[in-house]
Design a protein around this motif. Structure first.
Motif, PDB file in Angstrom:
ATOM      1  N   ALA A 103       0.827  -1.212   0.000  1.00 35.74           N
ATOM      2  CA  ALA A 103       0.000   0.000   0.000  1.00 35.74           C
ATOM      3  C   ALA A 103       0.859   1.258   0.000  1.00 35.74           C
ATOM      4  CB  ALA A 103      -0.914  -0.006   1.215  1.00 35.74           C
ATOM      5  N   PHE A 104       1.935   1.267   0.788  1.00 35.51           N
ATOM      6  CA  PHE A 104       2.774   2.467   0.866  1.00 35.51           C
ATOM      7  C   PHE A 104       3.522   2.719  -0.440  1.00 35.51           C
ATOM      8  CE2 PHE A 104       3.414   3.173   5.706  1.00 35.51           C
ATOM      9  CZ  PHE A 104       2.049   3.152   5.866  1.00 35.51           C
ATOM     10  N   SER A 105       4.027   1.638  -1.065  1.00 37.69           N
ATOM     11  CA  SER A 105       4.757   1.866  -2.317  1.00 37.69           C
ATOM     12  C   SER A 105       3.798   2.350  -3.388  1.00 37.69           C
ATOM     13  CB  SER A 105       5.523   0.619  -2.754  1.00 37.69           C
ATOM     14  OG  SER A 105       4.721  -0.504  -2.657  1.00 37.69           O
ATOM     15  N   SER A 106       2.561   1.854  -3.353  1.00 43.62           N
ATOM     16  CA  SER A 106       1.564   2.311  -4.312  1.00 43.62           C
ATOM     17  C   SER A 106       1.240   3.796  -4.083  1.00 43.62           C
ATOM     18  CB  SER A 106       0.325   1.445  -4.172  1.00 43.62           C
ATOM     19  OG  SER A 106      -0.694   1.898  -4.973  1.00 43.62           O
ATOM     20  N   LEU A 107       1.134   4.164  -2.792  1.00 50.95           N
ATOM     21  CA  LEU A 107       0.874   5.574  -2.453  1.00 50.95           C
ATOM     22  C   LEU A 107       2.013   6.467  -2.900  1.00 50.95           C
ATOM     23  CD1 LEU A 107      -0.548   5.639   1.204  1.00 50.95           C
ATOM     24  CD2 LEU A 107      -1.648   6.462  -0.871  1.00 50.95           C
ATOM     25  N   LEU A 108       3.237   5.985  -2.644  1.00 52.35           N
ATOM     26  CA  LEU A 108       4.418   6.786  -3.019  1.00 52.35           C
ATOM     27  C   LEU A 108       4.482   7.013  -4.523  1.00 52.35           C
ATOM     28  CD1 LEU A 108       7.183   5.245  -0.716  1.00 52.35           C
ATOM     29  CD2 LEU A 108       6.482   7.633  -0.775  1.00 52.35           C
ATOM     30  N   LEU A 109       4.146   5.958  -5.282  1.00 54.66           N
ATOM     31  CA  LEU A 109       4.214   6.071  -6.740  1.00 54.66           C
ATOM     32  C   LEU A 109       3.200   7.072  -7.290  1.00 54.66           C
ATOM     33  CD1 LEU A 109       4.806   2.345  -7.706  1.00 54.66           C
ATOM     34  CD2 LEU A 109       6.385   4.237  -8.075  1.00 54.66           C
ATOM     35  N   LYS A 143      12.175   4.649  -9.470  1.00 53.75           N
ATOM     36  CA  LYS A 143      12.759   3.332  -9.756  1.00 53.75           C
ATOM     37  C   LYS A 143      12.902   2.512  -8.474  1.00 53.75           C
ATOM     38  CE  LYS A 143      15.400   3.773 -13.983  1.00 53.75           C
ATOM     39  NZ  LYS A 143      16.746   3.865 -14.556  1.00 53.75           N
ATOM     40  N   LEU A 144      13.347   3.203  -7.405  1.00 53.70           N
ATOM     41  CA  LEU A 144      13.545   2.496  -6.132  1.00 53.70           C
ATOM     42  C   LEU A 144      12.214   1.971  -5.578  1.00 53.70           C
ATOM     43  CD1 LEU A 144      16.168   4.826  -4.370  1.00 53.70           C
ATOM     44  CD2 LEU A 144      16.558   2.540  -5.283  1.00 53.70           C
ATOM     45  N   VAL A 145      11.210   2.845  -5.648  1.00 56.79           N
ATOM     46  CA  VAL A 145       9.901   2.426  -5.107  1.00 56.79           C
ATOM     47  C   VAL A 145       9.290   1.322  -5.980  1.00 56.79           C
ATOM     48  CG1 VAL A 145       7.568   3.191  -4.484  1.00 56.79           C
ATOM     49  CG2 VAL A 145       9.523   4.663  -4.026  1.00 56.79           C
ATOM     50  N   GLU A 146       9.489   1.433  -7.298  1.00 57.64           N
ATOM     51  CA  GLU A 146       8.972   0.388  -8.196  1.00 57.64           C
ATOM     52  C   GLU A 146       9.625  -0.961  -7.888  1.00 57.64           C
ATOM     53  OE1 GLU A 146       7.459   2.723 -12.198  1.00 57.64           O
ATOM     54  OE2 GLU A 146       9.491   1.909 -12.141  1.00 57.64           O
ATOM     55  N   ALA A 147      10.936  -0.912  -7.607  1.00 60.39           N
ATOM     56  CA  ALA A 147      11.656  -2.145  -7.259  1.00 60.39           C
ATOM     57  C   ALA A 147      11.095  -2.735  -5.964  1.00 60.39           C
ATOM     58  CB  ALA A 147      13.148  -1.857  -7.114  1.00 60.39           C
ATOM     59  N   LEU A 148      10.817  -1.811  -5.028  1.00 64.08           N
ATOM     60  CA  LEU A 148      10.259  -2.234  -3.739  1.00 64.08           C
ATOM     61  C   LEU A 148       8.894  -2.913  -3.946  1.00 64.08           C
ATOM     62  CD1 LEU A 148      10.915  -1.754  -0.658  1.00 64.08           C
ATOM     63  CD2 LEU A 148       9.346   0.160  -0.774  1.00 64.08           C
ATOM     64  N   LYS A 149       8.082  -2.281  -4.778  1.00 56.92           N
ATOM     65  CA  LYS A 149       6.739  -2.802  -5.036  1.00 56.92           C
ATOM     66  C   LYS A 149       6.804  -4.147  -5.771  1.00 56.92           C
ATOM     67  CE  LYS A 149       2.196  -1.340  -6.556  1.00 56.92           C
ATOM     68  NZ  LYS A 149       1.808  -2.636  -7.014  1.00 56.92           N
ATOM     69  N   GLU A 150       7.729  -4.224  -6.720  1.00 51.77           N
ATOM     70  CA  GLU A 150       7.858  -5.460  -7.486  1.00 51.77           C
ATOM     71  C   GLU A 150       8.250  -6.619  -6.576  1.00 51.77           C
ATOM     72  OE1 GLU A 150      10.387  -5.229 -11.019  1.00 51.77           O
ATOM     73  OE2 GLU A 150      10.595  -7.406 -10.797  1.00 51.77           O
ATOM     74  N   GLN A 151       9.201  -6.333  -5.673  1.00 48.45           N
ATOM     75  CA  GLN A 151       9.643  -7.390  -4.763  1.00 48.45           C
ATOM     76  C   GLN A 151       8.516  -7.795  -3.802  1.00 48.45           C
ATOM     77  OE1 GLN A 151      12.462  -9.268  -4.920  1.00 48.45           O
ATOM     78  NE2 GLN A 151      12.639  -8.111  -6.823  1.00 48.45           N
ATOM     79  N   THR A 208      -1.026   1.140   8.026  1.00 43.03           N
ATOM     80  CA  THR A 208      -1.300   1.084   6.585  1.00 43.03           C
ATOM     81  C   THR A 208      -2.667   1.708   6.278  1.00 43.03           C
ATOM     82  OG1 THR A 208      -0.181  -1.040   6.622  1.00 43.03           O
ATOM     83  CG2 THR A 208      -1.323  -0.484   4.604  1.00 43.03           C
ATOM     84  N   ALA A 209      -3.688   1.244   6.982  1.00 49.18           N
ATOM     85  CA  ALA A 209      -5.043   1.743   6.731  1.00 49.18           C
ATOM     86  C   ALA A 209      -5.104   3.243   7.001  1.00 49.18           C
ATOM     87  CB  ALA A 209      -6.038   1.005   7.618  1.00 49.18           C
ATOM     88  N   LEU A 210      -4.465   3.642   8.098  1.00 50.41           N
ATOM     89  CA  LEU A 210      -4.459   5.048   8.497  1.00 50.41           C
ATOM     90  C   LEU A 210      -3.861   5.935   7.405  1.00 50.41           C
ATOM     91  CD1 LEU A 210      -5.241   6.011  11.438  1.00 50.41           C
ATOM     92  CD2 LEU A 210      -2.815   6.388  11.758  1.00 50.41           C
ATOM     93  N   LYS A 211      -2.681   5.536   6.928  1.00 52.82           N
ATOM     94  CA  LYS A 211      -1.969   6.341   5.926  1.00 52.82           C
ATOM     95  C   LYS A 211      -2.743   6.408   4.614  1.00 52.82           C
ATOM     96  CE  LYS A 211       2.164   7.476   7.687  1.00 52.82           C
ATOM     97  NZ  LYS A 211       2.629   8.861   7.749  1.00 52.82           N
ATOM     98  N   VAL A 212      -3.283   5.248   4.207  1.00 52.99           N
ATOM     99  CA  VAL A 212      -4.011   5.207   2.926  1.00 52.99           C
ATOM    100  C   VAL A 212      -5.225   6.129   3.005  1.00 52.99           C
ATOM    101  CG1 VAL A 212      -5.404   3.743   1.403  1.00 52.99           C
ATOM    102  CG2 VAL A 212      -3.230   2.894   2.278  1.00 52.99           C
ATOM    103  N   LEU A 213      -5.958   6.084   4.103  1.00 53.90           N
ATOM    104  CA  LEU A 213      -7.175   6.894   4.235  1.00 53.90           C
ATOM    105  C   LEU A 213      -6.833   8.372   4.345  1.00 53.90           C
ATOM    106  CD1 LEU A 213      -9.415   4.717   6.594  1.00 53.90           C
ATOM    107  CD2 LEU A 213      -9.310   4.754   4.122  1.00 53.90           C
ATOM    108  N   VAL A 214      -5.836   8.678   5.156  1.00 53.80           N
ATOM    109  CA  VAL A 214      -5.469  10.087   5.371  1.00 53.80           C
ATOM    110  C   VAL A 214      -4.946  10.719   4.077  1.00 53.80           C
ATOM    111  CG1 VAL A 214      -3.826  11.579   6.600  1.00 53.80           C
ATOM    112  CG2 VAL A 214      -5.107   9.845   7.854  1.00 53.80           C
ATOM    113  N   SER A 215      -4.243   9.899   3.260  1.00 54.44           N
ATOM    114  CA  SER A 215      -3.642  10.439   2.036  1.00 54.44           C
ATOM    115  C   SER A 215      -4.687  10.986   1.068  1.00 54.44           C
ATOM    116  CB  SER A 215      -2.813   9.367   1.342  1.00 54.44           C
ATOM    117  OG  SER A 215      -3.678   8.397   0.797  1.00 54.44           O
TER     118      SER A 215
END
Lengths: 499, 160
Positions: A150-156, A166-174, A387-394
């Motif tokens: 969820a966080f990498s998706s938010l960051l992207l 690129k770094l976040v995409e790598a994180l998400k892919e892994q 996770t839920a908190l950050k996604v909703l607040v964002s």
């Protein structure tokens, strides 16, 4: 009647007369050669036991099937009050030999069955332990995976420079790879247990292949390789069967090729072998350079699941899936350094024209609420809470409150007003299904009407039915992405109220 | 020298005959041969101040103790109830069977024996011993463990 057959009915008999001192008074010596005047107890331990029964009583005792001196006898012991007596031996060795033969077979088979049952019990115990282990292990992993995904998706979705992206995409892919691995382990465990049932739904095979191509074309190109997909014209556009399983077979074949690829090119072909009785026989072939280590695709029994090489997990899953779908699987080594994976599957296809409803968008609607949605998050796991908190607040659309103590939670639903509750599967060891019924009792009238959504790793059909029956409006499977969480919330909220 | 009749009972395949062979001849065979009816063997046990002849009746194995021919059991001085530690079915009814023997054949000693102790997983012997603590002794006819001790124990009790 012949002499030999008449002999079978002649049972040799010996009469032994015993005097008052336990000595042999007379014997007709028909079977055993016994010395007159000798103590009978010296002839065999059996007689020693028997003679002790001569207790100055008149008795008549019968002992069948007594083995002594290489014969099997039916014995009669007649005692008199003066302690003398008669022992009658009937030699029935031939008869008892036959009985012995039958009993031998019967007992061996009974013991074998007993041991098989025991082995089966041990296997069941082992299996129960393994299932529990996999369940606990997957639950533990799902919380951090939810956060990473969820966080990498938010960051992207935010403003990142190229390097950061690129770094976040790598994180998400892994994280997606770990998620797939986790799902694969659970899938393999289910397949081995025979828990899996096949869906029978009409789906667009053309769309499925397109999405596979899009996905792997992008993935393969990241490693400077090329991905080629050829679909024969006669392959049906629609199929009727288990879309998810068929996709799994294809994806795992391609994943295998990616793992063991030594070249620059992976080729995937779909052709039709033939059509019969409403079924199409499809042939899936994946070619790549490089060989697969021997034994990697071997079939393992449930008790040997731990022997599966991590790199062979895809192979094992393909093998089990193909078996489940009643198909065939072959790995061929071509020209010493190329591998060809071939799967043949027979799948039903619709006989009439098909119109499928358009697929739901996977992206989330970008709402801007005029009034914030008050969300109560009941989750004791700090990772998934965050996770839920950050996604909703964002999104800027939600006001959130987190509760980890069931008592405080009940107090809140009684005294405060909320628009939605997100609840994990257990809080302070109280199961959410139990907790929701208590919430419904304690909640004020306004909160009694709001949607309650479960956040859980338990997503079997039975669990989903239990959640729905308990009063949950929806269930979100962990690990979830930000889009999955938001889409479910928006689906269950009365959106108009907040716009 | 006094003689005492000992009857060996228990389910089939638990190793009654092997146990006696080990005690009487100090031999063992891996082959399973079903006993039909009864075999009678004899061995003298030498105790510190007394010798005793044990006349051992090796009966046909059965799951139901009532099925043993009553005539075999008359005049018995002691029973050895043999079970197989690897097959729970062979010791599940042990209490019930002991009651039957005591009720019908006098209040004579009954020794409960767990044979095939050599097949217990090595790491779990102490744990298994706790689970099987209702048995008087664990023996191994194959390896000879505790076999001599078992019959000496019985002999001592029978002469006391």
């Amino acid at each position: 009647m012949s002499t030999s057959s008449s002999n079978e009915f002649i049972v040799p008999i010996q009469f032994i007369s015993i005097d008052t001192d336990g000595k042999i008074k007379s014997s007709d010596q028909k079977i055993l050669n016994l010395e007159k005047g000798a103590p009978i107890k010296d002839a065999h331990p059996f007689f020693e036991s028997v003679i002790s029964m001569f207790e100055s009583r008149a008795t008549h005792l019968k002992l069948d099937c007594v083995n002594m001196l290489d014969c099997t006898f039916d014995v009669e012991v007649i005692t008199h009050k003066d302690n003398s007596g008669v022992i009658i031996l009937r030699d029935r060795s031939d008869f008892y030999k036959r009985i012995q033969k039958v009993a031998q077979q019967r007992n061996q088979s009974l013991i074998l069955n007993e041991l098989l049952e025991l082995k089966n019990d041990v296997l069941k115990e082992k299996e129960a332990f393994k299932t529990k282990f996999i369940k606990n292990f997957s639950e533990e992993l799902r919380s951090p995976l939810t956060l990473i995904s969820a966080f990498s998706s938010l960051l992207l979705k935010g403003d990142l420079d190229l390097e950061q992206t690129k770094l976040v995409e790598a994180l998400k892919e892994q994280s997606d790879s770990i998620r797939k691995l986790l799902d694969d382990i659970i899938e393999l465990s289910k397949l081995k247990k025979g828990d899996s049932k096949l869906a029978e739904e009409v789906f667009s095979f053309k769309d499925l292949l397109s999405s596979i191509y899009m996905n792997y074309n992008a993935k393969v190109s990241l490693t400077n390789n090329t991905f080629e997909m050829n679909v024969s014209k006669d392959v049906p556009e629609f199929l009727q069967g288990d879309e998810r399983r068929i996709a799994q077979v294809i994806k795992n074949l391609i994943e295998n090729a990616l793992i063991f690829n030594d070249g620059k090119h992976i080729k995937f072909e779909v052709t039709e072998n033939h059509r019969r009785a409403g079924k199409t026989s499809l042939r899936f072939q994946v070619h790549h350079k490089g060989t697969v280590p021997k034994g990697l695709g071997d079939k393992y029994d449930l008790e040997d699941l731990e022997k599966v090489n991590p790199e062979g997990l895809n192979f094992s899953i393909v093998r089990e899936l193909v078996e489940l779908l009643d198909g065939t699987l072959k790995f061929n080594e071509v020209d010493t350094n190329h591998t060809q994976q071939i799967v043949n599957l027979k799948v039903a296809y619709p006989l009439h024209e098909v119109k499928l409803p358009p697929k739901k968008k996977s992206t989330v609607e970008q709402y801007k609420f005029s009034e914030k949605v008050k969300v109560l998050i009941a989750d004791q796991n700090t990772t998934t809470q965050l996770t839920a908190l950050k996604v909703l607040v964002s999104t800027g659309n939600f006001d959130t409150e987190v509760y980890t103590d069931p008592r405080e939670l009940l107090e809140a639903v009684e005294k405060r007003e909320f628009d939605l509750i997100l609840m994990s599967s257990s809080i302070s060891q109280i199961d959410s299904i139990e907790l929701i019924s208590i919430i419904k009792q304690f909640a004020n009238n306004s909160n009694k009407k709001i949607p309650i959504i479960a956040l859980t790793v338990h997503t079997s059909k039975e669990s989903m039915a239990a959640y729905k029956a308990a009063g949950f409006k929806d269930v979100i499977k962990k690990p979830y992405t930000d889009d999955e969480l938001l889409n479910t919330i928006y689906k269950r909220l009365k959106i108009k109220k907040f716009l | 020298m006094s003689s005492k009749k000992i009857v060996i009972v228990g389910s089939f395949g638990v190793g009654k005959t092997s146990l006696i062979r080990r005690f009487v001849d100090d031999t063992f065979s891996e082959d399973y041969k079903v006993t039909i009816g009864v075999h009678i063997l004899k061995k003298t046990v030498q105790l510190q101040d007394h010798d005793i002849n044990l006349i051992i009746w090796d009966t046909e194995g059965t799951d139901e103790i009532e099925e043993i021919r009553t005539s075999y059991l008359l005049g018995t001085h002691g029973f050895i109830y043999v079970s197989d530690v690897t097959r729970p079915k062979t010791y599940e009814k042990i209490d019930e069977h002991k009651q039957y023997l005591s009720k019908n054949f006098g209040n004579v000693p009954i020794f409960t024996v767990g044979n095939k102790s050599d097949l217990l997983p090595k790491g779990s012997i102490s744990q298994k011993k706790e689970e099987l603590d209702f048995l008087d002794i664990l023996v191994s006819a194959k390896e000879g463990n505790n076999v001599q001790r078992l019959f000496e124990k019985i002999a001592k009790i029978l002469i006391s």
